[in-house]
Every structure is written in C-alpha cells, then in structure tokens.
Design a protein around this motif. Structure first.
Motif, short mmCIF file in Angstrom:
data_model
loop_
_atom_site.label_atom_id
_atom_site.label_comp_id
_atom_site.label_asym_id
_atom_site.label_seq_id
_atom_site.Cartn_x
_atom_site.Cartn_y
_atom_site.Cartn_z
N THR A 243 21.93 -1.37 -0.72
CA THR A 243 22.17 -0.03 -1.25
C THR A 243 20.94 0.84 -1.11
N SER A 244 19.78 0.27 -1.44
CA SER A 244 18.53 1.04 -1.36
C SER A 244 18.19 1.39 0.09
N LEU A 245 18.55 0.52 1.02
CA LEU A 245 18.30 0.82 2.44
C LEU A 245 19.10 2.05 2.87
N LEU A 246 20.37 2.09 2.48
CA LEU A 246 21.20 3.26 2.82
C LEU A 246 20.66 4.53 2.15
N CYS A 247 20.31 4.42 0.85
CA CYS A 247 19.78 5.57 0.13
C CYS A 247 18.43 6.01 0.71
N GLY A 248 17.58 5.03 1.02
CA GLY A 248 16.25 5.35 1.54
C GLY A 248 16.32 6.04 2.89
N VAL A 249 17.18 5.53 3.77
CA VAL A 249 17.33 6.16 5.09
C VAL A 249 17.89 7.57 4.94
N GLY A 250 18.89 7.73 4.04
CA GLY A 250 19.48 9.05 3.83
C GLY A 250 18.48 10.05 3.28
N LEU A 251 17.71 9.64 2.26
CA LEU A 251 16.72 10.53 1.67
C LEU A 251 15.59 10.84 2.66
N GLY A 252 15.20 9.81 3.43
CA GLY A 252 14.14 10.02 4.42
C GLY A 252 14.57 11.01 5.49
N ILE B 44 5.65 11.01 5.79
CA ILE B 44 6.14 11.21 4.43
C ILE B 44 7.56 10.68 4.28
N SER B 45 8.39 10.91 5.28
CA SER B 45 9.79 10.45 5.20
C SER B 45 9.88 8.94 5.23
N LEU B 46 9.03 8.30 6.04
CA LEU B 46 9.00 6.83 6.05
C LEU B 46 8.52 6.30 4.71
N ALA B 47 7.53 6.98 4.12
CA ALA B 47 7.05 6.58 2.79
C ALA B 47 8.16 6.72 1.75
N VAL B 48 8.95 7.79 1.84
CA VAL B 48 10.09 7.97 0.93
C VAL B 48 11.07 6.81 1.06
N MET C 31 -1.08 14.91 -0.12
CA MET C 31 -1.36 15.31 -1.50
C MET C 31 -0.26 16.23 -2.04
N SER C 32 0.23 17.14 -1.22
CA SER C 32 1.26 18.07 -1.69
C SER C 32 2.61 17.40 -1.89
N ASN C 33 2.83 16.24 -1.25
CA ASN C 33 4.12 15.56 -1.35
C ASN C 33 4.09 14.37 -2.30
N ILE C 34 2.93 14.07 -2.89
CA ILE C 34 2.84 12.95 -3.81
C ILE C 34 3.78 13.10 -5.01
N ARG D 54 13.83 18.68 6.13
CA ARG D 54 13.24 19.70 5.26
C ARG D 54 11.83 20.06 5.69
N MET D 55 11.02 19.04 5.98
CA MET D 55 9.63 19.30 6.33
C MET D 55 9.51 20.00 7.68
N LEU D 56 10.40 19.67 8.61
CA LEU D 56 10.35 20.30 9.92
C LEU D 56 10.86 21.74 9.87
N LEU D 57 12.02 21.94 9.22
CA LEU D 57 12.69 23.24 9.29
C LEU D 57 12.21 24.23 8.23
N ILE D 58 11.86 23.73 7.04
CA ILE D 58 11.50 24.63 5.94
C ILE D 58 9.99 24.71 5.77
N SER D 59 9.34 23.54 5.67
CA SER D 59 7.88 23.53 5.45
C SER D 59 7.09 23.75 6.73
N ARG D 60 7.76 23.63 7.90
CA ARG D 60 7.11 23.82 9.20
C ARG D 60 5.97 22.84 9.44
N ASP D 61 6.14 21.61 8.94
CA ASP D 61 5.16 20.56 9.20
C ASP D 61 5.40 19.98 10.58
N THR D 62 4.42 19.24 11.08
CA THR D 62 4.57 18.59 12.38
C THR D 62 5.49 17.38 12.26
N ALA D 63 5.96 16.88 13.40
CA ALA D 63 6.85 15.72 13.40
C ALA D 63 6.13 14.49 12.85
N LEU D 64 4.81 14.37 13.14
CA LEU D 64 4.04 13.24 12.64
C LEU D 64 3.95 13.30 11.12
#
Length: 330
Positions: free
Chosen positions: A243-252, A273-277, A198-201, A258-268
């Motif tokens: 192009t979108s594959l390269l961009c998607g992998v980079g953004l993911g 969320i990153s796969l969804a991105v 919900m917070s990442n939607i 970001r989620m691991l180091l800053i938000s302190r979320d779990t790897a799962l």
C-alpha cells in the motif's frame, strides 16, 4: 468461593455483577420460570440464564425466549447451550469487552479458575469499559497522560500535569531533528540542492508523519476490534508495504509535476525531493505498522506508539533519507 479483596482493578471480576439467574442441573422449565419470577431482577439481567452443576461449575447458558417456549416438565440442561463463552474473574476487562462485541452477547458469565460461576457482566458495563478504554487510547495517541474524570471536572493544574511529560519528551526529540539538520549544514551550503532541500523539509516531514499516522491508526483499530491477531503481523506488514509503495509512487509523481510546473525547479531537484517523498512514505508506513505490533508483543498499549511519538520518529527518518540522497549526488 472467591474473596472480593482478590479482585484486581480493570479485570472482569471488577466489573461483574451478582445480578443474574443461576439454575441447577435437574431444574425443570416450570421451576426455572418460578425462579426467574422470584429473582426480582430487571429485564436486562434476564435475557441469559446460567446453568451450573451441584458444585456451582458453569455447564451452559439458556436464553429466556428458549425457556418460555419449552414444555414445563423439560429439564433445563436439555435446552442449554454448552458452546458458551465465558471469562475468568482475573482476565482483563478489555478481553471481556472484546468477547461481548464479537459474539453480540447480552450477558457474559464470569467464573473462577475452577470454572465455578461467580458473576456476570452485562452489556451496559461493557459499554462503559469500551468508552473508558477508547478515551485512554485517544489520550495516549495525542501524547497525553491518561487521567481520571472528565474535562469539565479537571483543574488547569491537572490538565497541565497530564500534558507536560510527553510535551517535554517530544520537545527533546525535536531537538534531535535540529541537531541532524545542523550536522548537514555544510553539505547543504555547498550543494546546489541545499536551498531546495531546506524549503521542502516541512512538506517532507508532514507527508511522512501523515502516512505513518494513517498506518498506525488502521493497525491499532484492527487490533482493538480483534480483526488482527499476532499471527497476522507478517501479512499486515506485507499489505502495508505494498500500500505504501502505491501511495509513495503516487505522491512522488504528483510532487515531481508540482516542482517542475509550479515551482519551476530543475528535473534533478524535483527528482531528488520526489524520491525522498516516496521512500519516506514507504518507511513511515512500515514503522507505523511495526511499532503497534512491537508494543503488543511487549504487552504495552499499542496507542503509545501512535500520534506525536510516531511522527517524531518519522521526521528523523525523513531527514536522514533526503540528506542521504543529497550526499550521494555531491
């Protein structure tokens, strides 16, 4: 001979001018120069001269500089360029603008269906057409009903009327996003991933919308400039997917860190969320590429498929992707 009542709006016939110099086959250079002097036309109409046969059918074009450099007794048909570009009077004005821009023409001849010369389109008229068409495209991409006149001369009621129809449609489509979220409400409440999802939607929807807008803008521009025809659709789609594959992998990858180091979320949580991105970016690029192509094949303005309409479609798709991933893990 043509009848003015038959000329339709937004066609080459509607923007052509009678200000051009017509020379018959058999005319000598000396006679042609006298005809040019007697025409009384300004310099813009004299860069290109048009050669016709006795029935008025266009046979070739002749540059003024070529005429002035030729011997006086030379026949104009010996100097004319037979590989000329012309449009018929019922062709769309956008096609005329495309030809002038593509071949760097100063003047474009206009003929009837039998090939008889009936007028010419100067570059100044083409500039007006390009400005008008670009304005309409910008308005459609911003989900506005194209209007007549400028912003300063438009009343508040007119501005509101041009905006309301699409705003109502987009508001209704946004309700679909809300309904979609509500349909997965129970799943989100029961899943440990619910709060993170919900917070990442908002981030997910914005990223997909931006990616789709980039793709559609590039495709629409390529179409407008004549850099991409219908035969290039498959090639363009393949290029956008890679192009979108390269961009998607980079953004993911960036989002995962970001989620691991800053938000302190779990790897799962970061992984879902990153796969969804990544998947949303790929899908958004594909849709942003395909929709303008589909519009062109349906003879609609590709700009209709850009902007908020595209963003709304991508928003719904992004929600479906992330909810599908959460469902698979529950």
């Amino acid at each position: 001979m043509f009848i003015m009542d038959e000329i339709r709006e937004n066609t080459a016939g509607a923007i052509m001018t009678p200000e051009f110099v017509r020379l018959r086959e058999g005319t000598s250079v000396r006679e042609a120069i006298r005809a040019v002097r007697a025409s009384g036309l300004d310099s813009d109409a004299l860069y290109t001269l048009f050669i016709t046969d006795q029935e008025g059918r266009l046979k070739g074009t002749l540059e003024m500089r070529t005429l002035l450099a030729a011997p006086g007794d030379e026949a104009v048909e010996a100097l004319m360029d037979t590989a000329f570009t012309a449009v018929t009077m019922d062709e769309d004005q956008q096609e005329a603008a495309h030809l002038v821009r593509k071949y760097d023409l100063i003047s474009l001849p206009v003929t009837d269906r039998e090939g008889r010369l009936v007028g010419a389109i100067g570059v100044n008229s083409i500039v007006d057409v390009i400005e008008e068409e670009d304005t309409e495209d910008f308005e459609r991409m911003a989900a506005l009903v194209p209007g007549e006149g400028g912003y300063k001369t438009s009343s508040v009621w007119t501005l509101a009327w041009h905006r309301l129809p699409w705003l109502l449609i987009l508001m209704a489509s946004s309700v679909l996003c809300a309904k979609l979220i509500q349909s997965y409400e129970q799943l989100l409440l029961l899943s440990a991933l619910g709060g993170v999802v919900m917070s990442n939607i908002p981030m997910l929807m914005d990223t997909g919308g931006n990616a789709g807008s980039q793709s559609s803008t590039l495709i629409i521009r390529a179409m407008a400039l004549g850099d991409m025809t219908a035969r290039d659709d498959v090639l363009a789609l393949g290029k956008e997917l890679l192009t979108s594959l390269l961009c998607g992998v980079g953004l993911g990858a960036v989002n995962f860190a970001r989620m691991l180091l800053i938000s302190r979320d779990t790897a799962l949580e970061a992984g879902v969320i990153s796969l969804a991105v990544c998947l949303t970016v790929i899908a958004a690029n594909a849709i942003g590429c395909v929709l303008p192509m589909l519009a062109r094949r349906l003879r609609l303005d590709p700009a209709l498929m850009a902007g908020p309409l595209l963003t709304t479609i991508v928003d719904i798709l992004g929600l479906i992707i992330v909810f599908a991933l959460v469902t698979a893990l529950v």
